[in-house]
Design a protein around this motif. Structure first.
Motif, mmCIF file in Angstrom:
data_model
loop_
_atom_site.group_PDB
_atom_site.id
_atom_site.type_symbol
_atom_site.label_atom_id
_atom_site.label_comp_id
_atom_site.label_asym_id
_atom_site.label_seq_id
_atom_site.Cartn_x
_atom_site.Cartn_y
_atom_site.Cartn_z
ATOM 1 N N ASN A 180 34.655 30.985 53.224
ATOM 2 C CA ASN A 180 34.440 30.598 54.616
ATOM 3 C C ASN A 180 33.305 29.591 54.740
ATOM 4 N N GLU A 181 32.596 29.315 53.625
ATOM 5 C CA GLU A 181 31.479 28.370 53.671
ATOM 6 C C GLU A 181 31.704 27.094 52.856
ATOM 7 N N GLU A 182 32.561 27.151 51.837
ATOM 8 C CA GLU A 182 32.736 25.969 50.981
ATOM 9 C C GLU A 182 34.133 25.907 50.363
ATOM 10 N N LEU A 183 34.469 24.707 49.922
ATOM 11 C CA LEU A 183 35.707 24.485 49.182
ATOM 12 C C LEU A 183 35.344 23.587 48.008
ATOM 13 N N GLU A 184 35.531 24.108 46.811
ATOM 14 C CA GLU A 184 35.037 23.380 45.642
ATOM 15 C C GLU A 184 36.088 23.364 44.537
ATOM 16 N N ILE A 185 36.254 22.191 43.915
ATOM 17 C CA ILE A 185 37.075 22.152 42.709
ATOM 18 C C ILE A 185 36.139 22.502 41.568
ATOM 19 N N GLU A 186 36.260 23.725 41.111
ATOM 20 C CA GLU A 186 35.357 24.228 40.079
ATOM 21 C C GLU A 186 35.645 23.581 38.732
ATOM 22 N N ARG A 187 36.913 23.609 38.372
ATOM 23 C CA ARG A 187 37.305 23.059 37.072
ATOM 24 C C ARG A 187 38.607 22.287 37.222
ATOM 25 N N LEU A 188 38.701 21.216 36.486
ATOM 26 C CA LEU A 188 39.953 20.477 36.380
ATOM 27 C C LEU A 188 39.960 19.885 34.978
ATOM 28 N N GLN A 189 40.646 20.587 34.079
ATOM 29 C CA GLN A 189 40.582 20.239 32.660
ATOM 30 C C GLN A 189 41.965 19.918 32.116
ATOM 31 N N PHE A 190 42.012 18.898 31.309
ATOM 32 C CA PHE A 190 43.246 18.545 30.612
ATOM 33 C C PHE A 190 42.961 18.658 29.117
ATOM 34 N N GLY A 191 43.749 19.500 28.448
ATOM 35 C CA GLY A 191 43.436 19.774 27.047
ATOM 36 C C GLY A 191 44.591 19.483 26.122
#
Lengths: 144, 356
Positions: B83-94
């Motif tokens: 309810n306070e934030e929206l974050e892309i924590e990880r976006l990994q291509f392996g």
């Protein structure tokens, strides 16, 4: 004397009845009836059910979770995984999050598990011995 | 990151989730979707009006994780929404270079030790409500980089009985702005300063969670300050997680050295040590009690910590967790903090879960 003998006989009969009941509650690892898989050692089974790769006869084995009976799952955790339900769940999720490892597929009925085993020679599941012995399409790999 | 860009990236991730590789070669395609919802209530009794903190805080949200394995390719996306934030924590291509060796590119979690590698935003996975202060998230005042954008080599080396786990990360370092550390995110300004970290750990048995290891890191952190240019931060840490049938103990200690470079060409160095011991005990099948003690040494005159405007020197906490079902738990925790901007007794309640 006769009373004592009768009491001992009754006690023995009760014990054997209880023990036979316990034998029915033996956990067995089951596979497709036509599979040529040999019994797995304890570490291989643990690896398999933690989602790690176990290769036999040139193929990766596929573990199947049986949630048809809470007691069965508890026995599986105690006799095969040596960990609590929470630790096991945490290990599975951690491996998924960190390494992208797929957790074992889950079924809540023996019927679905048998259907899967019939169609897949590389799947490994577990169930009660008494139930496994009633099904001709699967083979008991080992007992616990 | 701007809202539009966030929306674009999230939409792309969702599109990948639903349309990945069409229907061809489904046998090689493995997808996993996990989400970790939570509801958290934080109460600070005895707070003063001038402290700019709420006595009662409620946070509701979820961590969403999507994983894809396609032959040697892997994609891992993690979105944290509350309810306070929206974050892309990880976006990994392996890409799997070999068995048990993966090279990742993208934004990922810094392998700062056991806690950061294993739990991060998966609140259900960690027993306690709060994470240790030294590895606090950047946006919550953390002094060490928790996220990095760059490359990560992650793998295992098997020995006769056990296994060595290693993670070598290199990428863009965070900036120390007016609101604390700000990790590089897609669309933000890069100061082209690098951050590198190596974590090595050993498990005597691959199937046993018991693990011990060390962390070594070096980072050039850009400082948005009129008199300081940057901080050269070196980290040395050791950690251990011991797991037995009914108890678990996690310990960690970090030595953090910062060399601040001033506009006037002056350089100032100092080191501080942060350590914690966390213990859990299974009282019954579904009940766990836990406690943690955290301490910081050498923090008083540290010029780097002074830039954060607060120095939390110690934290003690104790709590109890009840696993309602196989995938849901409730926890209650009392913590006492000394120093820092949030120097209060905290009483916390949390519901956390993992699905599916």
């Amino acid at each position: 004397m006769i009373r004592k003998t009768l009491f001992i006989l009754l006690l023995s009969f009760s014990c054997s009845f209880v023990m036979s009941g316990e034998l029915d509650r033996t956990l067995v690892v089951v596979i497709n009836h036509d599979s040529e898989l040999a019994p797995l050692n304890a570490k291989e089974l643990r690896k398999l059910y933690l989602g790690l790769k176990v290769k036999k006869n040139g193929e990766h084995l596929k573990p199947v979770q049986n949630y048809s009976d809470d007691v069965l799952h508890e026995v599986f955790l105690q006799k095969i995984m040596f960990m609590t339900s929470r630790t096991y769940q945490r290990q599975l999720k951690l491996r998924t999050i960190r390494k992208g490892i797929k957790p074992p597929v889950e079924f809540s009925s023996n019927k679905s598990i048998v259907e899967l085993l019939m169609n897949n020679k590389h799947s490994v599941a577990y169930m009660w011995k008494a139930e496994a012995e009633r099904i001709s399409d699967i083979r008991v790999l080992q007992s616990f | 990151m701007t809202k539009k860009l966030k929306f674009l990236v999230i939409s792309t991730i969702l599109l990948i989730c639903t349309e990945t590789f069409g229907s061809e070669d489904q046998a090689s395609l493995e997808q996993n979707f996990l989400f970790f919802p939570f509801a958290h209530v934080e109460y600070r009794p005895g707070i003063h009006a001038d402290q700019n903190l709420d006595a009662l805080e409620v946070e509701i949200g979820s961590d969403f994780i999507y994983l894809l394995n396609y032959r040697k390719i892997r994609v891992l996306a993690e979105i944290f929404a509350t309810n306070e934030e929206l974050e892309i924590e990880r976006l990994q291509f392996g890409i799997n270079l070999a068995r048990d060796k993966t090279l990742w590119l993208g934004r990922f979690h810094t392998p700062l030790g056991y806690w950061n590698s294993n739990y991060h935003h998966g609140l259900y996975l960690q027993t306690s409500v709060h994470r240790p202060g030294i590895i606090e998230y950047e946006d919550a005042g953390g002094a060490l980089p928790n996220h990095i954008t760059g490359a990560l080599l992650d793998g295992q080396q098997y020995t006769e009985n056990g296994v060595f786990n290693y993670a070598l990360a290199a990428g863009l370092a965070p900036t120390l702005g007016h609101h604390g550390l700000e990790p590089y995110t897609l669309g933000s300004i890069s100061h082209k300063k690098l951050h590198g970290l190596l974590k090595i750990s050993y498990q005597f048995d691959e199937t046993d969670p018991t693990e011990s290891g060390l962390v070594v890191g070096l980072s050039r952190i850009n400082v948005e300050n009129n008199i300081i240019d940057e901080s050269l931060q070196s980290i040395f840490g050791i950690f251990s997680h011991q797991s037995q049938e009914s108890y678990r103990i996690t310990t960690s200690a970090y030595v953090v050295r910062n060399r601040l470079s001033y506009e006037s060409a002056k350089k100032l160095s100092n080191s501080f040590v942060a350590a914690y011991v966390h213990a859990e005990y299974d009282m019954a099948t579904k009940w766990i009690i836990y406690a943690r003690a955290e301490r910081m040494f050498g923090y008083k005159d540290d010029p780097y910590l002074a830039l954060f405007g607060h120095n939390e020197s110690q934290r003690n906490l104790a709590g109890v967790r009840f696993d309602i079902t196989r995938r849901q738990a409730i926890s209650s925790e009392v913590s006492q903090r000394v120093g820092g901007h949030d120097d209060h007794t905290h009483v916390s309640f949390q519901w956390s879960a993992v699905f599916p």
